[in-house]
Write a protein that holds these residues in place. Structure first.
Motif, PDB file in Angstrom:
ATOM      1  N   ALA A 225     -42.936 -21.540  -9.433  1.00 25.74           N
ATOM      2  CA  ALA A 225     -42.850 -20.479  -8.438  1.00 25.74           C
ATOM      3  C   ALA A 225     -43.184 -19.126  -9.048  1.00 25.74           C
ATOM      4  O   ALA A 225     -43.724 -18.241  -8.383  1.00 25.74           O
ATOM      5  N   TRP A 226     -42.869 -18.972 -10.330  1.00 24.46           N
ATOM      6  CA  TRP A 226     -43.120 -17.719 -11.033  1.00 24.46           C
ATOM      7  C   TRP A 226     -44.147 -17.969 -12.133  1.00 24.46           C
ATOM      8  O   TRP A 226     -44.003 -18.889 -12.922  1.00 24.46           O
ATOM      9  N   HIS A 227     -45.165 -17.140 -12.151  1.00 16.39           N
ATOM     10  CA  HIS A 227     -46.249 -17.333 -13.126  1.00 16.39           C
ATOM     11  C   HIS A 227     -46.898 -15.988 -13.424  1.00 16.39           C
ATOM     12  O   HIS A 227     -46.383 -14.927 -13.011  1.00 16.39           O
ATOM     13  N   ARG A 228     -48.023 -16.021 -14.141  1.00 16.16           N
ATOM     14  CA  ARG A 228     -48.690 -14.798 -14.600  1.00 16.16           C
ATOM     15  C   ARG A 228     -48.951 -13.814 -13.468  1.00 16.16           C
ATOM     16  O   ARG A 228     -48.715 -12.604 -13.609  1.00 16.16           O
ATOM     17  N   GLU A 229     -49.466 -14.295 -12.357  1.00 15.95           N
ATOM     18  CA  GLU A 229     -49.805 -13.410 -11.249  1.00 15.95           C
ATOM     19  C   GLU A 229     -48.624 -13.128 -10.337  1.00 15.95           C
ATOM     20  O   GLU A 229     -48.707 -12.269  -9.465  1.00 15.95           O
TER      21      GLU A 229
ATOM     22  N   GLY B 250     -44.517 -14.045 -21.389  1.00 13.65           N
ATOM     23  CA  GLY B 250     -45.415 -12.983 -20.979  1.00 13.65           C
ATOM     24  C   GLY B 250     -44.641 -11.871 -20.312  1.00 13.65           C
ATOM     25  O   GLY B 250     -43.755 -12.125 -19.487  1.00 13.65           O
ATOM     26  N   VAL B 251     -44.953 -10.641 -20.666  1.00  9.25           N
ATOM     27  CA  VAL B 251     -44.262  -9.469 -20.115  1.00  9.25           C
ATOM     28  C   VAL B 251     -45.309  -8.506 -19.561  1.00  9.25           C
ATOM     29  O   VAL B 251     -46.269  -8.162 -20.249  1.00  9.25           O
ATOM     30  N   TRP B 252     -45.123  -8.081 -18.320  1.00 10.82           N
ATOM     31  CA  TRP B 252     -46.003  -7.082 -17.706  1.00 10.82           C
ATOM     32  C   TRP B 252     -45.373  -5.706 -17.896  1.00 10.82           C
ATOM     33  O   TRP B 252     -44.398  -5.370 -17.222  1.00 10.82           O
ATOM     34  N   PRO B 253     -45.926  -4.857 -18.784  1.00 11.74           N
ATOM     35  CA  PRO B 253     -45.343  -3.528 -19.002  1.00 11.74           C
ATOM     36  C   PRO B 253     -45.886  -2.501 -18.016  1.00 11.74           C
ATOM     37  O   PRO B 253     -46.854  -2.758 -17.291  1.00 11.74           O
ATOM     38  N   THR B 254     -45.254  -1.361 -17.976  1.00 10.62           N
ATOM     39  CA  THR B 254     -45.823  -0.181 -17.321  1.00 10.62           C
ATOM     40  C   THR B 254     -45.943   0.915 -18.375  1.00 10.62           C
ATOM     41  O   THR B 254     -45.177   0.943 -19.342  1.00 10.62           O
ATOM     42  N   GLN B 255     -46.912   1.798 -18.193  1.00  4.56           N
ATOM     43  CA  GLN B 255     -47.151   2.848 -19.173  1.00  4.56           C
ATOM     44  C   GLN B 255     -46.072   3.935 -19.071  1.00  4.56           C
ATOM     45  O   GLN B 255     -45.514   4.182 -17.997  1.00  4.56           O
ATOM     46  N   SER B 256     -45.833   4.585 -20.189  1.00  2.00           N
ATOM     47  CA  SER B 256     -44.888   5.699 -20.224  1.00  2.00           C
ATOM     48  C   SER B 256     -45.374   6.834 -19.317  1.00  2.00           C
ATOM     49  O   SER B 256     -46.535   7.230 -19.383  1.00  2.00           O
ATOM     50  N   PRO B 257     -44.501   7.395 -18.481  1.00  2.00           N
ATOM     51  CA  PRO B 257     -44.906   8.542 -17.652  1.00  2.00           C
ATOM     52  C   PRO B 257     -45.419   9.712 -18.485  1.00  2.00           C
ATOM     53  O   PRO B 257     -46.340  10.425 -18.057  1.00  2.00           O
ATOM     54  N   ALA B 258     -44.847   9.902 -19.687  1.00  2.00           N
ATOM     55  CA  ALA B 258     -45.306  11.001 -20.546  1.00  2.00           C
ATOM     56  C   ALA B 258     -46.755  10.801 -20.966  1.00  2.00           C
ATOM     57  O   ALA B 258     -47.540  11.754 -21.028  1.00  2.00           O
ATOM     58  N   LEU B 259     -47.125   9.548 -21.254  1.00  2.00           N
ATOM     59  CA  LEU B 259     -48.509   9.264 -21.650  1.00  2.00           C
ATOM     60  C   LEU B 259     -49.452   9.458 -20.468  1.00  2.00           C
ATOM     61  O   LEU B 259     -50.549  10.009 -20.616  1.00  2.00           O
ATOM     62  N   VAL B 260     -49.058   9.008 -19.289  1.00  2.00           N
ATOM     63  CA  VAL B 260     -49.893   9.175 -18.098  1.00  2.00           C
ATOM     64  C   VAL B 260     -50.122  10.655 -17.818  1.00  2.00           C
ATOM     65  O   VAL B 260     -51.259  11.089 -17.527  1.00  2.00           O
ATOM     66  N   ASP B 261     -49.070  11.463 -17.919  1.00  2.00           N
ATOM     67  CA  ASP B 261     -49.211  12.902 -17.686  1.00  2.00           C
ATOM     68  C   ASP B 261     -50.170  13.528 -18.700  1.00  2.00           C
ATOM     69  O   ASP B 261     -51.011  14.368 -18.346  1.00  2.00           O
ATOM     70  N   ALA B 262     -50.029  13.139 -19.969  1.00  2.30           N
ATOM     71  CA  ALA B 262     -50.895  13.704 -21.012  1.00  2.30           C
ATOM     72  C   ALA B 262     -52.349  13.334 -20.771  1.00  2.30           C
ATOM     73  O   ALA B 262     -53.255  14.149 -20.977  1.00  2.30           O
ATOM     74  N   LEU B 263     -52.593  12.125 -20.340  1.00  2.72           N
ATOM     75  CA  LEU B 263     -53.976  11.689 -20.090  1.00  2.72           C
ATOM     76  C   LEU B 263     -54.569  12.426 -18.890  1.00  2.72           C
ATOM     77  O   LEU B 263     -55.739  12.833 -18.912  1.00  2.72           O
ATOM     78  N   LEU B 264     -53.761  12.619 -17.848  1.00  2.00           N
ATOM     79  CA  LEU B 264     -54.246  13.362 -16.680  1.00  2.00           C
ATOM     80  C   LEU B 264     -54.614  14.799 -17.059  1.00  2.00           C
ATOM     81  O   LEU B 264     -55.617  15.344 -16.576  1.00  2.00           O
ATOM     82  N   ARG B 265     -53.818  15.412 -17.932  1.00  2.00           N
ATOM     83  CA  ARG B 265     -54.151  16.770 -18.381  1.00  2.00           C
ATOM     84  C   ARG B 265     -55.446  16.761 -19.196  1.00  2.00           C
ATOM     85  O   ARG B 265     -56.268  17.689 -19.082  1.00  2.00           O
ATOM     86  N   ALA B 266     -55.634  15.733 -20.006  1.00  2.00           N
ATOM     87  CA  ALA B 266     -56.831  15.680 -20.857  1.00  2.00           C
ATOM     88  C   ALA B 266     -58.117  15.586 -20.037  1.00  2.00           C
ATOM     89  O   ALA B 266     -59.150  16.134 -20.422  1.00  2.00           O
ATOM     90  N   VAL B 267     -58.067  14.880 -18.910  1.00  2.00           N
ATOM     91  CA  VAL B 267     -59.272  14.728 -18.072  1.00  2.00           C
ATOM     92  C   VAL B 267     -59.279  15.700 -16.898  1.00  2.00           C
ATOM     93  O   VAL B 267     -60.214  15.691 -16.091  1.00  2.00           O
TER      94      VAL B 267
ATOM     95  N   PRO C 190     -40.577  -7.837 -15.583  1.00  2.00           N
ATOM     96  CA  PRO C 190     -41.389  -8.901 -14.968  1.00  2.00           C
ATOM     97  C   PRO C 190     -41.939  -9.833 -16.036  1.00  2.00           C
ATOM     98  O   PRO C 190     -42.694  -9.410 -16.918  1.00  2.00           O
ATOM     99  N   VAL C 191     -41.576 -11.113 -15.971  1.00  2.48           N
ATOM    100  CA  VAL C 191     -41.914 -12.053 -17.041  1.00  2.48           C
ATOM    101  C   VAL C 191     -42.422 -13.375 -16.475  1.00  2.48           C
ATOM    102  O   VAL C 191     -42.222 -13.705 -15.306  1.00  2.48           O
ATOM    103  N   PHE C 192     -43.076 -14.147 -17.349  1.00  7.81           N
ATOM    104  CA  PHE C 192     -43.506 -15.503 -17.022  1.00  7.81           C
ATOM    105  C   PHE C 192     -43.580 -16.284 -18.328  1.00  7.81           C
ATOM    106  O   PHE C 192     -43.571 -15.704 -19.419  1.00  7.81           O
TER     107      PHE C 192
ATOM    108  N   ALA D 239     -53.150  -5.792 -19.198  1.00  9.08           N
ATOM    109  CA  ALA D 239     -52.872  -7.223 -19.322  1.00  9.08           C
ATOM    110  C   ALA D 239     -51.450  -7.415 -19.834  1.00  9.08           C
ATOM    111  O   ALA D 239     -50.899  -6.544 -20.521  1.00  9.08           O
ATOM    112  N   PRO D 240     -50.827  -8.545 -19.544  1.00  3.88           N
ATOM    113  CA  PRO D 240     -49.481  -8.786 -20.058  1.00  3.88           C
ATOM    114  C   PRO D 240     -49.503  -8.999 -21.557  1.00  3.88           C
ATOM    115  O   PRO D 240     -50.527  -9.384 -22.136  1.00  3.88           O
ATOM    116  N   ARG D 241     -48.389  -8.730 -22.198  1.00  5.31           N
ATOM    117  CA  ARG D 241     -48.219  -9.009 -23.624  1.00  5.31           C
ATOM    118  C   ARG D 241     -47.418 -10.287 -23.772  1.00  5.31           C
ATOM    119  O   ARG D 241     -46.496 -10.556 -22.997  1.00  5.31           O
ATOM    120  N   LEU D 242     -47.768 -11.077 -24.796  1.00  2.52           N
ATOM    121  CA  LEU D 242     -47.084 -12.339 -25.053  1.00  2.52           C
ATOM    122  C   LEU D 242     -46.208 -12.203 -26.285  1.00  2.52           C
ATOM    123  O   LEU D 242     -46.653 -11.732 -27.326  1.00  2.52           O
TER     124      LEU D 242
END
Length: 598
Positions: A229-233, A276-293, A436-438, A385-388
């Motif tokens: 029932a629970w898998h990669r997707e 398998g673990v589906w991460p999310t990016q750090s908000p601080a990193l996302v903000d820094a990247l948005l400022r860079a572009v 979120p894992v599989f 992509a997920p990390r294993l």
């Protein structure tokens, strides 16, 4: 489900069939089913049973052969999917792992697909080493009658992305085989390239085999394994039960022991499998990247049929902590920097690898500014992509839990913090959070089915699966001996699971423990040094049938350990270095030398 529930066999024959297929892997079962189908055709026609010969020329001309080489299971999964699709389309197809493929049949093949991954620094997966070496040698035959296609899997954060797939594709062409479609090169977001490639490959197979006479269809003795029932997707949101640092205060490494609940998920795993673990990016990193572009994170971006804010795409759908060659190339074109374009040349391979090991996407954007639109940026960045992570527990012991050993990748670059996406994500999970894992099965990293001795080499977090191994063997009362070699910088602060290992020694669940703490003395000592010291004992164990396992860093440790093993086998047995390596390759083919390296 047993054969008795899905087979019309007489009741007295069912135990014989169960014994026959017990322990056989998919390639052996597929060969057996084909052979039995031939027997059935012969008997229906009144003839005698066909002899158990490997294959006939007529069969090769009427059949699709799919060979896979897989380290983590992705190539195997895709090869089996292609095999199922081909069978559903009415084609005769067999799926064979590279190390059990009969090389003598290669010259007879008429339609061959290869699905193969590239590991680390342009290395083939362990189960495909013999195939790759054979095709690259002078012994490889001319393949004038062969039609083929290759799907390569890799990681574009490495300069030699999909190198093994390209190598085989070019070599088969050089042997006069006819390429049916360009080699596929799938990144860690495998499905993006793999699914269209599979569709094209299937269409070409239909065209090549449309005039062939089909063989008899075979009803499997056992039903196919159902999709969980629970898998990669569709990952399971696993509650965090424990997040504990297990390195001491004086350590420069932050290693965590995490325990997550799988209660109610129905997920099952075996020692050697990965989570398998589906991460999310750090908000601080996302903000820094948005400022860079210089882009607004609330801008709407549409990809296919889905529209989301740019910030949302960057947060949980795009790779930001690893540079990839396609993005680097696209950025080099945008900023028109000749120095960046020079790094993409073959002569700059090492320099590019060094840069990729230090820089993340943000560093490239800051050091070489270039204009990006929101749509173009999302399109150019690699999908997240997920990390294993190797599972550090036996389910027979911990029940509906799963344990991980995670090293928090955290460092400074130009005075600013950098980190790994998944390790930061997991390290920040508290007992009120979920992840979120599989389960990702790793069938080539399994405990022996019998009671043989095992040797486990796992420095750093590479020790994780061996915690599961020892737990499992203790729980089932296995009589084989367990020998662990562990290494890290310092005894006082970096001895992961020290109390558990000492207790296992005391209880007789661990029979030998060799330690290598590299920075506790002036001369650095690593696990390969301990192997050399115990060379005679190690060879005696291996020569007597022990299984050998290596887990951890692929770029240095695994290579150094392998070279040390060659030297030990040569020194203890009187073999040449070449013969010693051949002997170790035999252990790999037998499943007695397994590596889980990354």
């Amino acid at each position: 489900m047993t054969a008795a529930t899905v087979s019309p066999l007489p009741e007295d024959k069912q135990p014989l069939v169960a014994r026959l297929i017990d322990g056989l892997e998919a390639p052996a079962l597929q060969w057996l089913s084909g052979y039995l189908a031939g027997v059935a055709v012969q008997r229906q026609g009144g003839g005698r049973p066909a002899p158990a010969e490997p294959v006939s020329v007529a069969e090769t001309q009427a059949r699709l052969t799919i060979v896979y080489g897989s380290q983590t299971g992705n190539a195997k999964r895709l090869a089996e999917e292609l095999g199922r699709r081909a069978s559903s389309a009415g084609l005769v197809a067999r799926v064979v792992r590279a190390d059990v493929y009969p090389l003598r049949e290669l010259k007879q093949e008429r339609l061959l697909y290869i699905v193969i991954s590239t590991q680390g620094d342009a290395e083939p997966p362990d189960d495909a080493r013999t195939l790759v070496e054979f095709l690259g040698s002078q012994r490889a035959p001319k393949l004038d009658g062969l039609h083929y296609a290759v799907l390569g899997l890799g990681d574009s954060s490495y300069p030699d992305f999909c190198a093994i797939g390209r190598q085989l594709d070019e070599r088969l062409a050089a042997l006069n085989a006819q390429r049916l479609l360009p080699a596929g090169e799938a990144d860690v977001d495998v499905e993006t390239v793999a699914q269209p490639w599979l569709e094209q490959a299937l269409q070409h197979a239909r065209e090549q085999l449309k005039t062939s006479t089909p063989l008899a269809k075979v009803t499997p003795l056992r039903t196919a394994r159902s999709v969980p029932a629970w898998h990669r997707e569709q990952p399971f949101e696993a509650p965090v039960l424990l997040n504990q640092r297990i390195t001491g205060r004086g350590s420069d490494r932050d290693v965590r022991h995490l325990e997550l609940s799988l209660e109610g998920s129905g997920l099952r795993y075996a020692p050697g499998d990965a989570l398998g673990v589906w991460p999310t990016q750090s908000p601080a990193l996302v903000d820094a990247l948005l400022r860079a572009v210089q882009l607004d994170g609330e801008m709407a971006v549409r990809v296919a049929e889905e529209e989301r804010p740019l910030r949302a795409w960057l947060s949980d759908r795009r790779e930001l902590t690893q540079l990839t060659r396609p993005f680097f190339s696209a950025h080099a074109e945008r900023c028109g920097d000749a120095a960046l374009r020079e790094l993409l040349q073959p002569a700059s391979r090492d320099a590019l690898a060094t840069l990729f090991s230090r820089w993340q996407v943000l560093d490239l954007l800051r050091h070489h500014p270039a204009p990006w639109t929101a749509d173009a940026l999302v399109a150019a960045l690699r999908p997240l992509a997920p990390r294993l992570y190797s599972i550090a527990s036996s389910q027979a012991v911990v029940g509906e839990e799963v344990h991980l050993t995670v090293s928090h990748v955290d460092y400074a670059l130009d005075g600013e913090a950098r980190w790994g996406a998944a390790s930061r994500y997991l390290s920040g999970r508290s007992e009120n959070d979920t992840a979120p894992v599989f389960i990702e099965a790793n069938e080539r990293f399994r405990l022996p089915a019998d009671e043989r001795d095992i040797v486990m080499i796992g420095p750093g977090t590479g020790v994780a699966p061996f915690r599961a191994f020892v737990q499992e063997r203790a729980e089932r009362g296995a009589s084989g001996r367990n020998w662990l070699l562990f290494g890290n910088p310092h005894f006082d602060s970096d001895f992961l699971y020290q109390v558990e290992w000492q207790q296992a020694l005391k209880n007789g669940q661990l029979h030998r423990l060799d330690l290598a703490f590299s920075r506790d003395q002036s001369d650095k000592i690593y696990v390969q040094h301990r192997l050399r010291e115990q060379g005679r004992r190690l060879y005696e164990w291996l020569d007597s049938g022990a299984h050998l396992y290596v887990c951890g860093d692929a770029s240095r440790m695994a290579k150094d350990v392998h070279q040390t093993l060659i030297a030990i086998v040569a020194g203890q047995s009187g073999r040449t270095a070449e013969d010693a390596e051949a002997w170790l390759n035999q252990l790999i083919q037998q499943g007695r030398y397994a590596r889980d390296v990354y």
